[in-house]
Write an enzyme that holds these catalytic residues in place. Structure first.
Site, mmCIF file in Angstrom:
data_model
loop_
_atom_site.group_PDB
_atom_site.id
_atom_site.type_symbol
_atom_site.label_atom_id
_atom_site.label_comp_id
_atom_site.label_asym_id
_atom_site.label_seq_id
_atom_site.Cartn_x
_atom_site.Cartn_y
_atom_site.Cartn_z
ATOM 1 N N GLN A 28 0.818 -1.209 0.000
ATOM 2 C CA GLN A 28 0.000 0.000 0.000
ATOM 3 C C GLN A 28 0.861 1.272 0.000
ATOM 4 O O GLN A 28 2.052 1.222 0.305
ATOM 5 C CB GLN A 28 -0.892 0.012 1.234
ATOM 6 N N ASP B 86 -2.530 -4.816 -0.216
ATOM 7 C CA ASP B 86 -2.191 -6.202 0.150
ATOM 8 C C ASP B 86 -2.922 -6.677 1.402
ATOM 9 O O ASP B 86 -3.280 -7.865 1.499
ATOM 10 C CB ASP B 86 -0.678 -6.413 0.258
#
Ligand code: ADP
Ligand code: 5SP
Length: 474
Positions: free
Chosen positions: A75, A234
């Site tokens: 991220q 993720d």
């Protein structure tokens, strides 16, 4: 309904590597997989992610026979593109702390630690720290104004890979999803909308932003003809891959240490400990992330000159509490608590604790205690955990599994070894392919449970050590 066997692929473009799984869309059965390493460093040319993805795809036997693909990714990374779609500068990753001053300034500008924290949490569900994209954009505007001027569009690692897979070079075609958008600092999970005013405040301009694709919807078509799903950050992808539901707290120990849960209420924590992210199904994902995950164990293994299995065996030789030795694991600075300049420290060193087993155990306990603090913060938002689901590279360690049960104070379930981020992306791809209202129900067997007698001595000793550390010198 999906007719006949069809294959879907999930990708995890994480900090240290790229993983690809190919699964049967209906059953979720693993068909083949591949992986490739990413370069080290907190500043990475996105082209390396593309090269690693091609390697991982090749190792997975190619994707020509795959009907749908989704990308999960680390991220927050700032990917700046110019008007021709070229990368302006290497991406600054989530674990790059150079924007810590910019984060402080952004909080101060909305009223300082208390009022400013509340204002940011209300506006976008997060309080700026160096990890979030918005702080990196402020840093860019202040330190590299020429690069800032060239930036026509900003996106995240998974957005960029989805776009590359589509074959487009037009920034107007960029897409993202709720989960990753919620980690930027300029998109609100609670309202489902961008905050261009906050982006303009931080960056001085509003570059083009990716279209936010709904969970389960189709983002684009890949050059191979496959459907491209929305993708996800993720952590949201891992929750989807695990099928995390009520009562589940996911504890992931990869490069980052993460404690998270899927909820139906948008979280808002003005202290900034818990980020109010969105999940990959239309719900929310309160999340605590630390900068210091599995690499704390890599460092301990390096110090002791052993591999991970031996580190685990050594740690299990030492008593609970490591005889009083405490390792505070702020090796990369820290994000939760927000101490970007902190260093790690070792407390309680005596002749008796100066042993290899004690050091191995202190490293594992320190890592787990910092995640137990994260669990407390997630619980404070109203989550009621019945168990922790332990995943990530470090879940392979027997000592980590044992100490997790001792320190977290709830049963720890370890699913079979797997790539849960890539699996979540694959499940999302199957969802996009099916056009159904919900993701397919993929069953998974082989979870092992770890429980331990409750005892808070280790956490209390860690809490004393946690308050004492040195900052880095430069
Ligand atoms: N048996 C093990 N014990 C502890 N750590 C491990 C073990 N195996 C792998 N790791 C560590 O896990 C990390 C990779 O985990 P992963 O979840 O793939 O990370 P990321 O997704 O952030 O790239 C590496 O730092 C690696 O050294
Ligand atoms: O910053 C966060 C979450 O907010 C990290 O969790 C990144 O998303 C990187 O993840 P890993 O590479 O450690 O999986």
């Amino acid at each position: 309904m999906i007719d006949g066997p069809r294959l879907v692929a999930g990708i995890d473009s994480s900090t240290q590597s790229c993983k690809v799984v190919v699964r049967d869309a209906r059953t979720g059965a693993l068909v083949r997989q591949g992986r490739a390493r990413h370069p080290d460093g907190t500043e990475v040319d996105p082209e390396h992610w593309w090269t690693a993805l091609q390697e991982a795809i090749a190792e997975a036997g190619g994707l020509d026979d795959v009907a749908a693909i989704s990308v999960g990714g680390q991220q927050h990374g700032m990917v700046c593109l110019d008007e021709d779609g070229a990368v302006v500068r290497p991406a600054l990753l989530w674990n790059d702390t150079r924007s810590a001053g910019a984060a402080r300034d952004l909080v101060d500008e909305l009223g300082g630690p208390d009022a400013g924290g509340r204002a940011w949490a209300d506006a976008v569900g997060v309080v700026p720290v160096a990890s979030f994209t918005i702080t990196k954009l402020r840093w860019l505007a202040e330190h590299e104004p020429e690069h800032a001027r060239r930036t026509a569009a900003v996106c995240l690692p998974h957005d960029w890979l989805t776009w590359r897979l589509s074959g487009s070079t037009d920034v107007a075609d960029l897409t993202t999803d709720r989960s990753d958008a919620s980690g930027t600092g300029y998109w609100s999970a609670a309202t489902g909308s961008y905050r261009p005013d906050l982006l303009e405040r931080a960056f001085g301009a509003v570059p083009h932003l990716p279209r936010v694709v709904a969970p389960g919807a189709v983002a684009a078509t890949a050059a191979t003809g496959a459907v491209l799903g929305a993708g996800a950050g993720d952590n949201a992808a891992a929750a989807l891959g695990l099928g995390a539901g009520e009562g589940d707290v996911v504890v992931s120990i990869g490069t980052s240490g993460v404690v998270t849960a899927v909820t139906d209420v948008a979280p808002s924590d003005p202290t900034g400990s818990v980020a109010g992210f969105a999940d990959a199904t239309g719900l929310y994902l309160p999340l605590v992330a630390t900068l210091n995950g599995a690499r704390v164990l890599d460092a301990a293994a390096r110090l002791l000159d052993v591999d991970h299995d031996t580190l685990s065996a050594l740690a299990l030789e030492a008593p609970r509490g490591a005889g009083g030795l405490v390792l505070v694991p702020y090796l990369e600075g820290e994000r939760t608590p927000n101490r970007p300049d902190a260093t790690g420290s070792l407390h309680g060193l005596t002749l008796a604790t100066a042993t290899r087993p004690a050091l191995a155990r202190a490293a594992i306990e320190g890592l787990l205690c910092s995640l137990a603090d994260g669990l407390d913060a997630v619980v404070a938002t109203g989550v009621e955990p019945a168990r922790a689901l332990l995943v990530g590279g470090a879940a392979a360690s027997e000592a980590v599994r044992t100490v997790a049960a001792e320190v977290l104070g709830i049963p720890v379930d370890v699913p079979p070894p797997g790539e849960y981020v890539a699996d979540g992306a694959a499940r999302q791809a199957a969802w996009a392919l099916s056009g159904a209202d919900a993701p397919p129900a993929w069953e998974r067997e082989g979870t092992s449970r770890h429980v331990a007698e409750p005892d808070d001595t280790v956490r209390r000793r860690y809490a004393e050590g946690r308050e004492q550390h040195l900052d880095r010198t430069t």
